[in-house]
Scaffold this motif. Sequence first.
Motif, short mmCIF file in Angstrom:
data_model
loop_
_atom_site.label_atom_id
_atom_site.label_comp_id
_atom_site.label_asym_id
_atom_site.label_seq_id
_atom_site.Cartn_x
_atom_site.Cartn_y
_atom_site.Cartn_z
N GLY A 164 0.63 -1.20 0.21
CA GLY A 164 -0.01 -0.18 -0.13
C GLY A 164 0.77 1.20 -0.03
O GLY A 164 1.65 1.47 0.93
N LYS A 165 0.73 2.10 -1.03
CA LYS A 165 1.45 3.28 -1.03
C LYS A 165 0.43 4.44 -1.11
O LYS A 165 -0.76 4.34 -0.96
CB LYS A 165 2.20 3.45 -2.61
CG LYS A 165 3.28 2.09 -2.60
CD LYS A 165 4.50 2.51 -1.87
CE LYS A 165 5.59 1.37 -1.90
NZ LYS A 165 6.91 1.79 -1.29
N GLN A 166 1.09 5.64 -1.41
CA GLN A 166 0.44 6.84 -1.43
C GLN A 166 -0.07 6.95 -2.94
O GLN A 166 -0.44 8.40 -3.32
CB GLN A 166 1.29 8.06 -1.12
CG GLN A 166 1.53 7.66 0.32
CD GLN A 166 0.50 7.69 1.30
OE1 GLN A 166 -0.71 8.38 1.46
NE2 GLN A 166 0.57 6.60 2.21
N VAL A 167 0.31 6.43 -3.90
CA VAL A 167 0.00 6.56 -5.20
C VAL A 167 -0.50 5.21 -5.80
O VAL A 167 -0.19 4.07 -5.19
CB VAL A 167 1.30 6.83 -6.23
CG1 VAL A 167 1.67 8.12 -5.92
CG2 VAL A 167 2.39 5.98 -6.18
N ASP A 168 -1.14 5.18 -6.97
CA ASP A 168 -1.85 3.92 -7.51
C ASP A 168 -0.90 3.08 -8.29
O ASP A 168 -1.49 2.32 -9.19
CB ASP A 168 -2.93 4.56 -8.18
CG ASP A 168 -2.75 5.19 -9.50
OD1 ASP A 168 -1.54 5.80 -9.59
OD2 ASP A 168 -3.55 5.54 -10.37
N GLY A 169 0.29 3.09 -7.96
CA GLY A 169 1.31 2.08 -8.90
C GLY A 169 2.62 2.39 -8.93
O GLY A 169 3.00 3.50 -8.15
N ILE A 170 3.33 1.97 -9.87
CA ILE A 170 4.71 2.54 -9.87
C ILE A 170 4.89 3.17 -11.13
O ILE A 170 4.36 2.69 -12.43
CB ILE A 170 5.60 0.87 -10.00
CG1 ILE A 170 5.41 0.23 -8.71
CG2 ILE A 170 6.95 1.52 -10.17
CD1 ILE A 170 6.09 -1.28 -9.08
N TYR A 171 5.46 4.20 -11.23
CA TYR A 171 5.80 5.32 -12.12
C TYR A 171 7.34 5.26 -12.43
O TYR A 171 8.15 4.77 -11.65
CB TYR A 171 5.41 6.64 -11.96
CG TYR A 171 3.61 6.72 -11.71
CD1 TYR A 171 2.91 7.46 -12.72
CD2 TYR A 171 3.28 6.13 -10.71
CE1 TYR A 171 1.56 7.54 -12.63
CE2 TYR A 171 1.58 6.31 -10.55
CZ TYR A 171 1.04 6.84 -11.27
OH TYR A 171 -0.36 7.07 -11.38
N ASP A 172 7.25 5.68 -13.88
CA ASP A 172 8.78 5.83 -14.38
C ASP A 172 9.39 6.93 -13.74
O ASP A 172 10.80 6.92 -13.64
CB ASP A 172 8.83 6.09 -15.76
CG ASP A 172 8.24 7.23 -16.44
OD1 ASP A 172 7.55 7.85 -15.64
OD2 ASP A 172 8.20 7.23 -17.49
N SER A 173 8.81 7.72 -12.91
CA SER A 173 9.40 8.91 -12.32
C SER A 173 8.39 9.52 -11.15
O SER A 173 7.17 8.79 -11.23
CB SER A 173 9.74 10.06 -13.17
OG SER A 173 8.74 10.72 -13.68
N ASP A 174 8.65 10.30 -10.41
CA ASP A 174 7.76 10.68 -9.24
C ASP A 174 6.57 11.49 -9.79
O ASP A 174 6.60 12.74 -10.23
CB ASP A 174 8.46 11.52 -8.16
CG ASP A 174 7.66 11.83 -7.11
OD1 ASP A 174 6.52 11.39 -6.95
OD2 ASP A 174 8.31 12.33 -5.92
#
Length: 241
Positions: A164-174
């Motif tokens: 569980g993160k503060q964003v909805d997945g993994i991105y190539d940058s912030d």
Amino acid sequence: MGEAKQVKFKRVMLKISGEALMGDTQFGLNPPTVQRIAQEIKSVHDLGVEICLVIGGGNIFRGLSGSAQGMERTTADYMGMLATVMNALAMQSALEGLGVFTRVISAIPMDQVCEPYIRRRAVRHLEKKRVCIFAAGTGNPYFTTDTAAALRATEMHCEAIFMGKQVDGIYDSDPKTNPDAVRFDRVSYDEVLRRNLKVADASAIALCRDNKMPLIVFNLNDAGGFCGILAGEGTYTTVHA
């Protein structure tokens, strides 16, 4: 109540950071936030899914931060492990207040407040549909709670780790600083390590990769997100071997 066969996984590990328990405060625990996360866990538990849980301790004390300020690293890491026990007890209280039987299992023995880690006993708790909260990391300094989650998930024969993160997945940058950041639907562990995507520390990623453990990254703040993903809905990133 639903049946476990209606969802994608029957036994999962949920890893959340200690900071996730702070809510909009700057330190410690925010009781409404703890209650909200406990309700999310209960909704998945009600589907018949067996749940392991690891919570970080960064809302109280982070070993690396203490070490950076001049504290001896081993001592700082042990203090961080004790912080995770405090968070685990808070989550246990919230879950049992909702009627979910829970066990806090510590890698550092402290028999008056929680159980010591015994793998076969922990497996039996899961079989009896008790939520198992694994506290005190691996019990060793220099290892993060990400690595503890990967280790316990492997030992418990979990089918996936939910992070569980503060964003909805993994991105190539912030995505918080780059509006053009691109989210991955699926990405390999090798790619995560090669591009240094900051999902978890390298030892946790390597352990998941070597044991072919799927890692699902989702937004913990989305109401019903944890439950929805188990039913094949929602937005998330899957890290695969």
